[in-house]
Every structure is written in structure tokens, then in C-alpha cells.
Design an enzyme around this catalytic site. Structure first.
Site, PDB file in Angstrom:
ATOM      1  N   ASN A  77       0.834  -1.204   0.000  1.00 38.84           N
ATOM      2  CA  ASN A  77       0.000   0.000   0.000  1.00 38.84           C
ATOM      3  C   ASN A  77       0.860   1.240   0.000  1.00 38.84           C
ATOM      4  O   ASN A  77       1.953   1.265   0.564  1.00 38.84           O
ATOM      5  CB  ASN A  77      -0.999  -0.013   1.173  1.00 38.84           C
ATOM      6  CG  ASN A  77      -0.477   0.714   2.398  1.00 38.84           C
ATOM      7  OD1 ASN A  77      -0.526   1.945   2.488  1.00 38.84           O
ATOM      8  ND2 ASN A  77       0.070  -0.048   3.351  1.00 38.84           N
ATOM      9  N   ASN A 135       3.981   7.005  15.084  1.00 39.96           N
ATOM     10  CA  ASN A 135       4.495   6.334  13.883  1.00 39.96           C
ATOM     11  C   ASN A 135       5.744   7.075  13.429  1.00 39.96           C
ATOM     12  O   ASN A 135       5.658   8.194  12.921  1.00 39.96           O
ATOM     13  CB  ASN A 135       3.400   6.365  12.803  1.00 39.96           C
ATOM     14  CG  ASN A 135       3.881   5.844  11.469  1.00 39.96           C
ATOM     15  OD1 ASN A 135       5.002   5.342  11.356  1.00 39.96           O
ATOM     16  ND2 ASN A 135       3.043   5.973  10.451  1.00 39.96           N
ATOM     17  N   CYS A 138       7.854   7.864   9.129  1.00 39.60           N
ATOM     18  CA  CYS A 138       7.627   8.928   8.137  1.00 39.60           C
ATOM     19  C   CYS A 138       8.907   9.656   7.755  1.00 39.60           C
ATOM     20  O   CYS A 138       9.808   9.795   8.576  1.00 39.60           O
ATOM     21  CB  CYS A 138       6.683   9.954   8.725  1.00 39.60           C
ATOM     22  SG  CYS A 138       5.152   9.195   9.060  1.00 39.60           S
ATOM     23  N   ASN A 200       6.016  -1.829  11.408  1.00 38.97           N
ATOM     24  CA  ASN A 200       5.261  -1.149  10.369  1.00 38.97           C
ATOM     25  C   ASN A 200       5.538  -1.910   9.057  1.00 38.97           C
ATOM     26  O   ASN A 200       6.207  -2.943   9.067  1.00 38.97           O
ATOM     27  CB  ASN A 200       5.710   0.319  10.281  1.00 38.97           C
ATOM     28  CG  ASN A 200       4.575   1.212   9.822  1.00 38.97           C
ATOM     29  OD1 ASN A 200       3.850   0.885   8.887  1.00 38.97           O
ATOM     30  ND2 ASN A 200       4.419   2.348  10.470  1.00 38.97           N
ATOM     31  N   THR A 201       5.056  -1.415   7.947  1.00 45.98           N
ATOM     32  CA  THR A 201       5.214  -2.149   6.682  1.00 45.98           C
ATOM     33  C   THR A 201       6.666  -2.111   6.187  1.00 45.98           C
ATOM     34  O   THR A 201       7.440  -1.224   6.537  1.00 45.98           O
ATOM     35  CB  THR A 201       4.300  -1.544   5.600  1.00 45.98           C
ATOM     36  OG1 THR A 201       4.580  -0.152   5.518  1.00 45.98           O
ATOM     37  CG2 THR A 201       2.843  -1.771   5.913  1.00 45.98           C
ATOM     38  N   GLY A 251       2.316  -7.661  12.451  1.00 45.68           N
ATOM     39  CA  GLY A 251       2.870  -8.099  11.173  1.00 45.68           C
ATOM     40  C   GLY A 251       2.359  -9.461  10.757  1.00 45.68           C
ATOM     41  O   GLY A 251       2.818 -10.487  11.275  1.00 45.68           O
ATOM     42  N   GLY A 252       1.389  -9.455   9.845  1.00 41.57           N
ATOM     43  CA  GLY A 252       0.932 -10.698   9.239  1.00 41.57           C
ATOM     44  C   GLY A 252       0.115 -11.608  10.124  1.00 41.57           C
ATOM     45  O   GLY A 252      -0.060 -12.785   9.801  1.00 41.57           O
TER      46      GLY A 252
HETATM   47  C1  LIG Z   1      -3.762   0.133   4.070  1.00 43.16           C
HETATM   48  C2  LIG Z   1      -2.823   0.327   5.230  1.00 43.16           C
HETATM   49  C3  LIG Z   1      -2.760   1.556   5.882  1.00 43.16           C
HETATM   50  C4  LIG Z   1      -1.885   1.752   6.965  1.00 43.16           C
HETATM   51  N1  LIG Z   1      -1.846   2.969   7.599  1.00 43.16           N
HETATM   52  C5  LIG Z   1      -1.047   3.137   8.690  1.00 43.16           C
HETATM   53  C6  LIG Z   1      -1.049   4.371   9.406  1.00 43.16           C
HETATM   54  O1  LIG Z   1      -1.795   5.300   9.106  1.00 43.16           O
HETATM   55  N2  LIG Z   1      -0.193   4.501  10.461  1.00 43.16           N
HETATM   56  C7  LIG Z   1       0.628   3.465  10.867  1.00 43.16           C
HETATM   57  O2  LIG Z   1       1.365   3.622  11.851  1.00 43.16           O
HETATM   58  N3  LIG Z   1       0.625   2.279  10.222  1.00 43.16           N
HETATM   59  C8  LIG Z   1      -0.191   2.090   9.148  1.00 43.16           C
HETATM   60  N4  LIG Z   1      -0.215   0.876   8.506  1.00 43.16           N
HETATM   61  C9  LIG Z   1       0.657  -0.233   8.986  1.00 43.16           C
HETATM   62  C10 LIG Z   1      -0.125  -1.219   9.855  1.00 43.16           C
HETATM   63  O3  LIG Z   1      -0.653  -0.600  11.009  1.00 43.16           O
HETATM   64  C11 LIG Z   1       0.760  -2.423  10.269  1.00 43.16           C
HETATM   65  O4  LIG Z   1       1.863  -1.950  11.011  1.00 43.16           O
HETATM   66  C12 LIG Z   1       1.287  -3.196   9.058  1.00 43.16           C
HETATM   67  O5  LIG Z   1       0.294  -3.294   8.058  1.00 43.16           O
HETATM   68  C13 LIG Z   1       1.769  -4.611   9.409  1.00 43.16           C
HETATM   69  O6  LIG Z   1       0.727  -5.379   9.989  1.00 43.16           O
HETATM   70  P1  LIG Z   1      -0.201  -6.402   9.134  1.00 43.16           P
HETATM   71  O7  LIG Z   1       0.723  -7.294   8.354  1.00 43.16           O
HETATM   72  O8  LIG Z   1      -1.011  -7.137  10.168  1.00 43.16           O
HETATM   73  O9  LIG Z   1      -1.045  -5.566   8.238  1.00 43.16           O
HETATM   74  C14 LIG Z   1      -1.082   0.664   7.411  1.00 43.16           C
HETATM   75  C15 LIG Z   1      -1.152  -0.574   6.763  1.00 43.16           C
HETATM   76  C16 LIG Z   1      -2.019  -0.761   5.693  1.00 43.16           C
HETATM   77  C17 LIG Z   1      -2.076  -2.115   5.035  1.00 43.16           C
END
Ligand SMILES: Cc1cc2nc3c(=O)[nH]c(=O)nc-3n(C[C@H](O)[C@H](O)[C@H](O)COP(=O)(O)O)c2cc1C
Length: 311
Positions: A77, A135, A138, A200-201, A251-252
Site C-alpha cells: 500500500n 508512527n 515517516c 510497520n510495513t 505483522g501478518g
Molecule cells: C492500508 C494500510 C494503511 C496503513 N496505515 C497506517 C497508518 O496510518 N499509520 C501506521 O502507523 N501504520 C499504518 N499501517 C501499517 C499497519 O498498522 C501495520 O503496522 C502493518 O500493516 C503490518 O501489519 P499487518 O501485516 O497485520 O497488516 C497501514 C497498513 C495498511 C495495510
């Protein structure tokens, strides 16, 4: 014959970052809107905590589409942290969240330390916000766009500045796009974090072989979902071993079994992200699975499982 006593309700509660949570299941920022969007599919009062979409001082439109691409066992994303801004959040979104018994955590981001400080100060005396998740993934515009979270010095600077600006408990959300997560975790702790959350991602990209163009308008994006779970688990384990404050695993995670791996690695709570897109009831199903696991293992409290990795 089954000799296990199943007539008990396991205790899933956990105290973390100044909050008493009924259970360790939180929603990951950006994957659960402002909470209200899920009210018809999830009993929000059953959740441990709700973490809302990342908030900035001013409303942010985010990046141009396409902003989401499905990948093997995950997604990329590049939403670009679109959000309504702190004032509209407090005015329009918070009243609904305040009616819930579940604590709400405001996730914040900025492009300068002053922006982080401004947000933390604005939120400091706002009722109904139990903690702040910062977060730090950034880009720091004053450091040529390098993310705050990848440089140990800027991690300390942003965390200590936010710490001074707010009395609220601080959860620092770490970036996985680093080579030494232990040092980053320690700098966040030294700066005054009450807890850490990670990951985070992970930065990635995808290409359309017919047009030879990037599949995301932003070219790169953040990878999430089951594809990143082993990396997340490794980093959570490393962070747990580097600091004394609680660590929240992200994460996942799509099942109770996934969450249990993080608890065994030492996480005190977990956040559910991409799973919410695949299955809007994922949080509740994971919660039910945790209860089943504890009952079938005759364990009275989930806390007894934390950090029990056998080496
Ligand atoms: C569509 C999307 C939007 C996200 N927006 C934010 C955000 O605004 N702030 C933040 O700290 N992390 C954001 N993340 C990261 C998630 O909170 C999370 O850390 C990351 O997706 C890993 O977890 P998951 O594999 O369970 O999705 C976002 C992730 C996705 C997929």
C-alpha cells in the site's frame, strides 16, 4: 478420558502503556478506519484497544491511485497516510469512540519534530484518548526525507520531544526498514517510550510486465500481511531482548496461532492489520482462538505464556 478442567474463563487481560486492557488484541492503525466503520461486523467493546488511522495536524489527501496492490500472501500500500486531521478527528470521530468501553489509541505522524510535538500537545488534555502511538516511519523533511525511524539519533530526538509535550502513555511504533532493530528499540526506550509496537510495513514494489510501469503510482509501497510475519516475529523477539518496556507485536497476524507465536517470542499484546481486509471479524476470531488455546492447555492466564520461547 479428557482430564482437562474446561470450566474456567482464562484471563487475557494485560496492563500496557498505562492502560488496563481486557485482552491483548488491538487493531493496527490504518486497517480499521476510525473504528466506527467496523461497528456492524465487530463488537468493538470486545477488543483490547482500538488504534485509529494515523493522524496529522492538517487533513491529508494521501497519494494518487493506484494505492493498493495485492501480492503473494500480502499487499503493498501507498495510501500516503490520508486522514481527516486532528481537529476533525476530535470533533467528528472521537464522540463515537468515547462511548465504547475499549480504550482508544491515537496514532500520530509528522514530517518534522515540531509537527509530532504539536500533535502530542494538542492531544494531551483530550478526554477519551488513552495513549498515543507515534508512527516514526515517516520521512523527516529536514533530514532529506530519511524516515525518523531508521536513524537511532532521530529516533531519540523525536521520542524525547514528544515525551516532553504529553503526559499520555507513549507507544513508539518502529519501522522494520533498518538493519539493527535492537539499537533503535533502545533509543526509543531512552527517549521515554512506555511501550514499543512493531513492525510497520516493509518497503517493496511491484511491476506490471505488460506496461512495464510500477503497479503503484507512488512506485514503492509498504508490504503487509502474512508474507511479513516471519520478519516481524524475528524483530519483535530482538526488540523484546533489547528493552525492559512492553513490546506489541504487529505483522501478518491472521489467526490465534500467529498471535500465540508473538506472545511466546515475548510480545505483551498484538495488533491485527491486513487480516481485517481479508476477514472483518478477524480480531474476534483470534480472540476466541486464544481462549480455546488456553483452555485446552489448562492455562489460567495468557500472561504466563509471554516470553516462554524454549531455546
Ligand atoms: C492500508 C494500510 C494503511 C496503513 N496505515 C497506517 C497508518 O496510518 N499509520 C501506521 O502507523 N501504520 C499504518 N499501517 C501499517 C499497519 O498498522 C501495520 O503496522 C502493518 O500493516 C503490518 O501489519 P499487518 O501485516 O497485520 O497488516 C497501514 C497498513 C495498511 C495495510
Amino acid at each position: 478420558m479428557n482430564t482437562i478442567n474446561n470450566n474456567f474463563i482464562p484471563d487475557l487481560s494485560v496492563d500496557i502503556a498505562g492502560m488496563h486492557l481486557k485482552n491483548p488484541i488491538m487493531t493496527a492503525s490504518g486497517t480499521f478506519g476510525y473504528g466506527e466503520e467496523f461497528k456492524d461486523v465487530v463488537d468493538l467493546n470486545l477488543l483490547g484497544a482500538i488504534i485509529v488511522k494515523g493522524l496529522s495536524l492538517a487533513p491529508a489527501p494521501g497519494n494518487k491511485p493506484p494505492r493498493i496492490v495485492e501480492t503473494a500472501c500480502g499487499m503493498l500500500n501507498a495510501i500516503g497516510l490520508e486522514n481527516v486531521g486532528i481537529e476533525a478527528f476530535v470533533r467528528d470521530k472521537l464522540p463515537f469512540l468515547k462511548k465504547l468501553s475499549t480504550p482508544m489509541v491515537a496514532n500520530i505522524y509528522g514530517k518534522t519534530i515540531d509537527e509530532y510535538v504539536g500533535l502530542a500537545a494538542r492531544i494531551d488534555d483530550v478526554d477519551g484518548i488513552s495513549a498515543i502511538e507515534v508512527n516514526i516511519s515517516c520521512p523527516n523533511v529536514k533530514a532529506g526525507g530519511v524516515a525518523f525511524g531508521v536513524d537511532p539519533r532521530s529516533v531519540y530526538q523525536v521520542v524525547s520531544a514528544v515525551r516532553k509535550a504529553s503526559q499520555k502513555p507513549l507507544i513508539i511504533k518502529l519501522s522494520p526498514n533498518v538493519s539493527d532493530i535492537a539499537t533503535i528499540a533502545q533509543r526509543a526506550e531512552e527517549g521515554g517510550a512506555d511501550a514499543l509496537s512493531l513492525i510497520n510495513t516493509i518497503t517493496g514494489m511491484a511491476i506490471d510486465i505488460h506496461t512495464r510501469k510500477p503497479k503503484l503510482a507512488n512506485i514503492t509501497g509498504g508490504l503487509s500481511g502474512p508474507a511479513i510475519k516471519p520478519i516481524a516475529l524475528r524483530m519483535v523477539w530482538q526488540a523484546v531482548n533489547a528493552v525492559k518496556i512492553p513490546v506489541i507485536g504487529i505483522g501478518g497476524i491472521v489467526s490465534a496461532e500467529d498471535a500465540l507465536e508473538f506472545f511466546i517470542a515475548g510480545a505483551s499484546a498484538v495488533q491485527i492489520g491486513t487480516a481485517n481486509f481479508m476477514n472483518p471479524s478477524a480480531t474476534i476470531e483470534i480472540l476466541e482462538g486464544l481462549t480455546r488455546y488456553l483452555k485446552s492447555n489448562n492455562m489460567a492466564t495468557l500472561r504466563n505464556l509471554y516470553g516462554t520461547l524454549v531455546l
